[in-house]
Write an enzyme that holds these catalytic residues in place. Structure first.
Site, PDB file in Angstrom:
ATOM      1  N   HIS A 158     -64.727 -10.946  46.614  1.00 51.41           N
ATOM      2  CA  HIS A 158     -65.498 -10.558  45.436  1.00 51.41           C
ATOM      3  C   HIS A 158     -64.637 -10.770  44.191  1.00 51.41           C
ATOM      4  O   HIS A 158     -63.426 -11.017  44.294  1.00 51.41           O
ATOM      5  CB  HIS A 158     -65.950  -9.095  45.538  1.00 51.41           C
ATOM      6  CG  HIS A 158     -64.818  -8.126  45.651  1.00 51.41           C
ATOM      7  ND1 HIS A 158     -64.470  -7.507  46.826  1.00 51.41           N
ATOM      8  CD2 HIS A 158     -63.934  -7.687  44.730  1.00 51.41           C
ATOM      9  CE1 HIS A 158     -63.427  -6.742  46.633  1.00 51.41           C
ATOM     10  NE2 HIS A 158     -63.083  -6.824  45.365  1.00 51.41           N
TER      11      HIS A 158
HETATM   12  C1  T46 Z   1     -60.528  -4.919  45.287  1.00 52.03           C
HETATM   13  C2  T46 Z   1     -59.734  -5.082  46.534  1.00 52.03           C
HETATM   14  C3  T46 Z   1     -58.293  -5.403  46.277  1.00 52.03           C
HETATM   15  C4  T46 Z   1     -65.329   3.460  47.328  1.00 52.03           C
HETATM   16  O1  T46 Z   1     -66.197   4.293  47.650  1.00 52.03           O
HETATM   17  N1  T46 Z   1     -64.503   3.723  46.279  1.00 52.03           N
HETATM   18  C5  T46 Z   1     -63.517   2.859  45.896  1.00 52.03           C
HETATM   19  O2  T46 Z   1     -62.784   3.144  44.935  1.00 52.03           O
HETATM   20  C6  T46 Z   1     -63.380   1.628  46.625  1.00 52.03           C
HETATM   21  C7  T46 Z   1     -62.292   0.629  46.229  1.00 52.03           C
HETATM   22  C8  T46 Z   1     -64.214   1.391  47.676  1.00 52.03           C
HETATM   23  N2  T46 Z   1     -65.165   2.304  48.027  1.00 52.03           N
HETATM   24  C9  T46 Z   1     -66.029   2.024  49.176  1.00 52.03           C
HETATM   25  C10 T46 Z   1     -67.001   0.870  49.002  1.00 52.03           C
HETATM   26  C11 T46 Z   1     -67.145   0.330  50.413  1.00 52.03           C
HETATM   27  O3  T46 Z   1     -68.152   1.031  51.090  1.00 52.03           O
HETATM   28  O4  T46 Z   1     -65.188   1.674  50.280  1.00 52.03           O
HETATM   29  C12 T46 Z   1     -65.794   0.663  51.060  1.00 52.03           C
HETATM   30  C13 T46 Z   1     -64.879  -0.547  51.220  1.00 52.03           C
HETATM   31  O5  T46 Z   1     -64.783  -1.217  49.942  1.00 52.03           O
HETATM   32  P1  T46 Z   1     -64.674  -2.808  49.824  1.00 52.03           P
HETATM   33  O6  T46 Z   1     -65.439  -3.453  50.900  1.00 52.03           O
HETATM   34  O7  T46 Z   1     -65.024  -3.186  48.418  1.00 52.03           O
HETATM   35  O8  T46 Z   1     -63.102  -3.037  50.081  1.00 52.03           O
HETATM   36  P2  T46 Z   1     -62.239  -4.364  49.914  1.00 52.03           P
HETATM   37  O9  T46 Z   1     -60.972  -4.121  50.655  1.00 52.03           O
HETATM   38  O10 T46 Z   1     -63.008  -5.574  50.251  1.00 52.03           O
HETATM   39  O11 T46 Z   1     -61.912  -4.449  48.322  1.00 52.03           O
HETATM   40  C14 T46 Z   1     -61.119  -3.451  47.697  1.00 52.03           C
HETATM   41  C15 T46 Z   1     -61.758  -3.002  46.370  1.00 52.03           C
HETATM   42  O12 T46 Z   1     -63.116  -2.615  46.599  1.00 52.03           O
HETATM   43  C16 T46 Z   1     -61.753  -4.085  45.326  1.00 52.03           C
HETATM   44  O13 T46 Z   1     -62.002  -3.514  44.052  1.00 52.03           O
HETATM   45  O14 T46 Z   1     -60.262  -5.598  44.306  1.00 52.03           O
HETATM   46  O15 T46 Z   1     -59.808  -3.961  47.418  1.00 52.03           O
END
Ligand code: T46
Length: 136
Positions: free
Chosen positions: A51
């Protein structure tokens, strides 16, 4: 905000007892921190990310272990190896990011400039490519 992805080296206060790193907003972290999260226990064959963010600024630090972060912005594609708590990856502006090759002991700590808002994410690569055209 012009996209920017760069490694930042942090000063290490080391002595015979070990090492200490202090990060200050406005200095080592060039924005006010509104949120901290960390990613751990990630399998090496399980990439994450895929993303971009519209406005968020972030500092990524592998406080333990290692991870590779692949970034795409403008005409640039660059891979960053994070394998030391003394170095961070600063991400600002529209950057497509993918994190992969997590070591089993990796703890990826992230300092973010805003609270979590799903509306700030661009999770569709084609939408990112379209928005990215203005930076090429
Ligand atoms: C990024 C990379 C480096 C939350 O509820 N609060 C939060 O602050 C975050 C970061 C995530 N979440 C929830 C949303 C999803 O249901 O945690 C779950 C996993 O998030 P995501 O799939 O977006 O995780 P990554 O590892 O793909 O990405 C993360 C960050 O979301 C993003 O901002 O830049 O790490």
């Amino acid at each position: 905000m012009k996209p920017r992805a760069e490694i930042v080296q942090f000063p290490v206060h080391g002595d015979s007892r070990g090492s200490l790193i202090a990060l200050e907003c406005g200095g080592d972290i060039p924005f006010e921190v509104r949120r901290v999260y960390y990613i751990y226990g990630t399998r090496s064959d399980m990439p994450r990310g895929f993303h971009a963010h519209k406005h968020l600024k972030q500092m990524l630090i592998a406080v333990s272990g290692s991870v590779t972060v692949s970034c795409e912005f403008g005409a640039t594609k660059e891979r960053f190896l994070l394998d030391s708590p003394s170095r961070g990856l600063l991400l600002e502006g529209l950057i497509w990011r993918e994190m992969h090759d997590f070591s089993p002991d990796c703890v990826l700590m992230v300092f973010a400039s805003e609270h979590y808002r799903e509306e700030d994410y661009i999770r569709d690569y084609q939408v990112f490519k379209q928005e990215n055209l203005s930076w090429i």
